[in-house]
Design an enzyme around this catalytic site. Structure first.
Site, PDB file in Angstrom:
ATOM      1  N   ASP A  51      -3.268 -41.269 -33.142  1.00 46.45           N
ATOM      2  CA  ASP A  51      -2.764 -42.521 -32.582  1.00 46.45           C
ATOM      3  C   ASP A  51      -1.273 -42.430 -32.272  1.00 46.45           C
ATOM      4  O   ASP A  51      -0.607 -41.447 -32.596  1.00 46.45           O
ATOM      5  CB  ASP A  51      -3.000 -43.674 -33.573  1.00 46.45           C
ATOM      6  CG  ASP A  51      -4.474 -44.017 -33.712  1.00 46.45           C
ATOM      7  OD1 ASP A  51      -5.238 -43.754 -32.766  1.00 46.45           O
ATOM      8  OD2 ASP A  51      -4.854 -44.544 -34.774  1.00 46.45           O
ATOM      9  N   TYR A 109      -5.027 -34.781 -43.736  1.00 43.70           N
ATOM     10  CA  TYR A 109      -3.872 -35.591 -43.348  1.00 43.70           C
ATOM     11  C   TYR A 109      -2.890 -35.649 -44.508  1.00 43.70           C
ATOM     12  O   TYR A 109      -3.273 -35.602 -45.677  1.00 43.70           O
ATOM     13  CB  TYR A 109      -4.300 -37.016 -42.991  1.00 43.70           C
ATOM     14  CG  TYR A 109      -4.941 -37.155 -41.637  1.00 43.70           C
ATOM     15  CD1 TYR A 109      -4.172 -37.413 -40.501  1.00 43.70           C
ATOM     16  CD2 TYR A 109      -6.324 -37.053 -41.483  1.00 43.70           C
ATOM     17  CE1 TYR A 109      -4.760 -37.557 -39.256  1.00 43.70           C
ATOM     18  CE2 TYR A 109      -6.922 -37.191 -40.240  1.00 43.70           C
ATOM     19  CZ  TYR A 109      -6.131 -37.445 -39.132  1.00 43.70           C
ATOM     20  OH  TYR A 109      -6.715 -37.580 -37.896  1.00 43.70           O
TER      21      TYR A 109
END
Length: 267
Positions: A51, A109
């Site tokens: 994103d 992540y």
């Protein structure tokens, strides 16, 4: 011929990876470059669609080409043209049936937080600032509760469109750093905003607003309204992509559950 490209990028000045009608994206930069080389549009297929504002230490994409260019020249040609906030780390050929998205069996992540009395402008966009004192040990114990296979309906954006929200987490931990902490999470895949919702929840645990025992109840409830916060994109890094099952098994053991994405409909 199918080409696999490993890249890294600093996400501050991108609207995300995926092409947008108006705005700068990572996909746009590469497809523009490849169009100049091929004199036609070339579509790239990423392992993950990050994103706006999210960074990538390791990201992959593939594309098909008829150009007879040595691999070392691909890397040189791309890096010579790309802006300073993207870099191509490696370029290799792969089998024609390889798919960057569906052959991905895991992702890691890292979410970086710094804690101080005042905001540091030199950390802006790279780490999230939290001035409050947090109970990191409690946060870590809560983070461990997410390891395993669960339905994460209550921990993702309500805009998530995929039918199955079951994912497996192999790693979920809070690691103390010199100026704050990192949240590291590795899983079979992640739903829209899932990592940022997990981070926001763990911060609430650190502030004493949630208990470790709340985790199983919230997973069971599958109600996003019970976990209403989402951490900012600032500080979120796509750190590793697993394209090889054996590498995932080596890191997390032979007993883990592998999700083969060729049978799934989600990134």
């Amino acid at each position: 011929m199918r080409i696999l490209v490993e890249i890294a990028y600093q996400g501050n000045n991108f609207l995300g990876f995926q092409i947008q009608q108006n705005g700068r994206t990572v996909q746009q930069q590469f497809e523009k470059l490849l169009q100049r080389m091929h004199k036609r549009h070339v579509r790239i297929h990423p392992s993950s669609r990050t994103d706006r504002g999210v960074h990538a230490i390791q990201q992959y994409f593939h594309f098909d080409t008829e150009l007879n260019i040595p691999m070392s020249q691909w890397q040189y040609a791309m890096n010579r043209t790309l802006p300073d906030d993207i870099y191509v780390n490696n370029v290799v050929t792969v089998d024609d049936d390889f798919h960057c998205r569906y052959d991905c069996v895991g992702k890691r992540y890292r979410y970086k937080v710094y804690q101080a009395q005042h905001r540091d402008p030199f950390q802006s966009g790279l780490k999230t600032f939290i001035p409050e004192t947090l109970d990191l040990d409690k946060m870590n114990r809560a983070a461990q509760q997410f390891i395993g296979t669960h339905d994460f309906t209550g921990f993702c954006s309500q805009k998530t469109e995929v039918e199955s929200k079951v994912r497996t987490l192999y790693q979920s931990e809070i690691v103390k750093t010199d100026d704050g902490f990192d949240y590291i999470v590795t899983g079979s895949g992640f739903l829209y905003n899932m990592v940022r919702v997990l981070v926001a929840f763990l911060i609430e645990v650190g502030k004493g607003r949630h208990e470790i025992s709340d985790v199983p109840k919230l997973l069971e409830s599958k109600n996003r309204k019970n976990v209403p916060f989402t951490a900012t994109a600032e500080g979120l890094y796509l750190e590793k992509i697993y394209l090889d099952e054996n590498e995932l098994l080596k890191d997390f053991g032979n007993d883990i559950k592998i999700h083969r994405k060729k049978s799934l409909q989600n990134d």
